[in-house]
Design an enzyme around this catalytic site. Structure first.
Site, PDB file in Angstrom:
ATOM      1  CE  LYS A 116     -11.531  -6.949  11.967  1.00  0.00           C
ATOM      2  NZ  LYS A 116     -10.542  -7.135  13.044  1.00  0.00           N
ATOM      3  NE  ARG A 291      -5.116  -9.601   3.263  1.00  0.00           N
ATOM      4  CZ  ARG A 291      -4.545 -10.433   4.132  1.00  0.00           C
ATOM      5  NH1 ARG A 291      -3.940 -11.526   3.691  1.00  0.00           N
ATOM      6  NH2 ARG A 291      -4.582 -10.197   5.428  1.00  0.00           N
TER       7      ARG A 291
END
Length: 450
Positions: A116, A291
């Site tokens: 992140k 995804r």
């Protein structure tokens, strides 16, 4: 185009990929654990391979077993679905090293967006707006306290490798910092093997808005609008809709272009979702999922596209079948996640389905791997279905959802269907006036559980 693909997943998402492949004339291979021998995705695929015992680590997460299944069946490509190995950069590299195609982004893009801190730094450089926070990992409590004082409370401490709501703790005041900091680190270590954390300003009443992007890996990318996923319990989404009821056409075009341009700049390939907190007209990047999302059907409904088909096309080297100007929003769509869980505690409720009836009719889609007599195994996620509705506008979509929920029958186990019946009676839900904290407050008041 591929002749045969292997789906490295289970449940409704495996069925979703099988259906898209079949429409394209592509053969499919299902993998399964011993606990899933009678699963619907195994029955629906052209071929199936058992890859291990019930434990995910020994079956669906076993990279050697997945690669071996490709070699045994002659599958040329692997679609990962979501979860399991879908965002494992090491897996992607191994797939490519074996001369196979991964139907998704590159290993490098997954690696960059999977951390992140790196993801935030990358997005900043690409011109994507981010939440104010630490420049990198925060190693000590003293540093954390100094940052909290500088940014102003409340702040949120997040595990850099976190996801699914794990490794995230809020410090409302300076007195909360030690507990939140230590807990976030411990959860990051136990769940992801990494105790590094970073700190961000905690927005008090934001909505969770995500932008669907798609790239061809050749410098072209588009956005497919936004989804509002603000109704969440413990950072887990339960109700998603598109377009977002609080987002204007101008805001959509502005943030969508920023995201599409960013993906074009890095030659991103396949589907991805850039997630934001949205408050007072401003978007703040929080993470990117490299995804397909659980909630992708609502985007498909309003744009009339098949995202899985498009994933397969670009992975095979073909161009995208649409351009930005081709993508026009048509109506409104809502998805609710049906879990096998017992209210009010949301405890998993595996068991045998004694009767199952999927709702139907205009604008109703049920993505599920259930059937009469199926036994839900206790080893995996409790998601057993997604009910998706589409209408000309939001009121029609809500009415259609109410009707479809009334038709749905899942007997033999407890489910979260009663939760959605209750939510559809709430004025705030009907008006779209909610934020990411609304559902947990409602649960505390109405079910005594959050």
């Amino acid at each position: 185009m591929f002749n045969k693909i292997l789906i490295a997943n289970r449940g409704e998402i495996a069925l979703r990929v099988i259906r898209a492949a079949r429409e394209m004339g592509i053969g499919t291979v299902a993998v399964h654990s011993t606990a899933d021998s009678d699963a619907m995705h195994v029955r629906m695929a052209d071929e199936s391979v058992c890859v291990g015992p019930p434990s995910s680590m020994q079956s669906y997460l076993s990279i050697p077993a997945i690669i071996a299944a490709c070699e045994i069946t002659g599958a040329e490509a692997i679609h990962p679905g979501y979860g399991f190995l879908s965002e494992n950069a090491n897996f992607v590299q191994i797939v490519q090293d074996h001369g196979l195609t991964f139907i998704g982004p590159t290993a490098e893009h997954i690696r960059v967006m999977g951390d992140k801190i790196t993801a935030k730094d990358t997005m900043k450089k690409l011109g994507v707006p981010c939440v104010p926070g630490s420049a990198g990992g925060v190693a000590t409590l003293e540093e954390a306290k100094a940052l909290g004082a500088e940014m102003g409370y409340p702040v949120i401490i997040k595990a850099t490798a976190g996801g699914g709501g794990k490794g995230m703790k809020v410090a409302e005041t300076a007195n909360d910092m030690e507990r939140a900091f230590q807990t976030a680190r411990a959860e990051g270590k136990s769940n992801f093997g990494n105790d590094e954390v970073y700190i961000e300003k905690y927005l008090t009443t934001p909505r969770h808005i995500e932008i669907q992007v798609f790239g061809d890996g050749k410098g072209r990318a588009v956005h497919l609008g936004e989804r509002d996923c603000s109704l969440q319990r413990r950072h887990q989404k339960v109700f998603e809709e598109a377009p977002g009821p609080a987002i204007s056409a101008e805001e959509r075009a502005r943030i969508g272009k920023v995201c599409a341009d960013a993906m074009a700049d890095i030659n991103y390939i396949g589907a991805g979702t850039i997630e934001f907190l949205y408050e007072k007209g401003e978007f703040y990047f929080i993470e990117m999922n490299t995804r397909l999302q659980v909630e992708h059907p609502v985007t498909e409904a309003i744009f009339g596209v098949d995202l899985v088909r498009e994933q397969i096309r670009v992975a095979s080297g073909m161009d995208m079948s649409f351009q930005q100007e081709d993508l026009q929003i048509n109506g409104h769509s809502i998805e609710v996640r049906i879990n096998a869980e017992k209210l009010p505690n949301f405890s998993p409720c595996p068991g045998r389905i004694t009767q199952y009836h999927a709702p139907g009719g205009l604008g109703v889609r049920m993505d599920s791997a259930l059937y009469d007599g199926y036994s839900i195994p206790p080893y995996y996620d409790s998601l057993i279905g997604k009910l998706i509705v589409h209408g000309r506008d939001r009121p029609e979509a809500l009415a259609r959802l109410h009707r479809a929920l009334g038709e749905l029958i899942v007997d033999g186990v407890d489910t979260t269907v009663p939760l959605f019946h209750a939510l559809l009676a709430e004025p705030d839900v009907l008006s779209g006036d909610y934020n990411i904290h609304w559902l947990e407050h409602w649960l505390e008041t109405n079910l005594g559980n959050a």
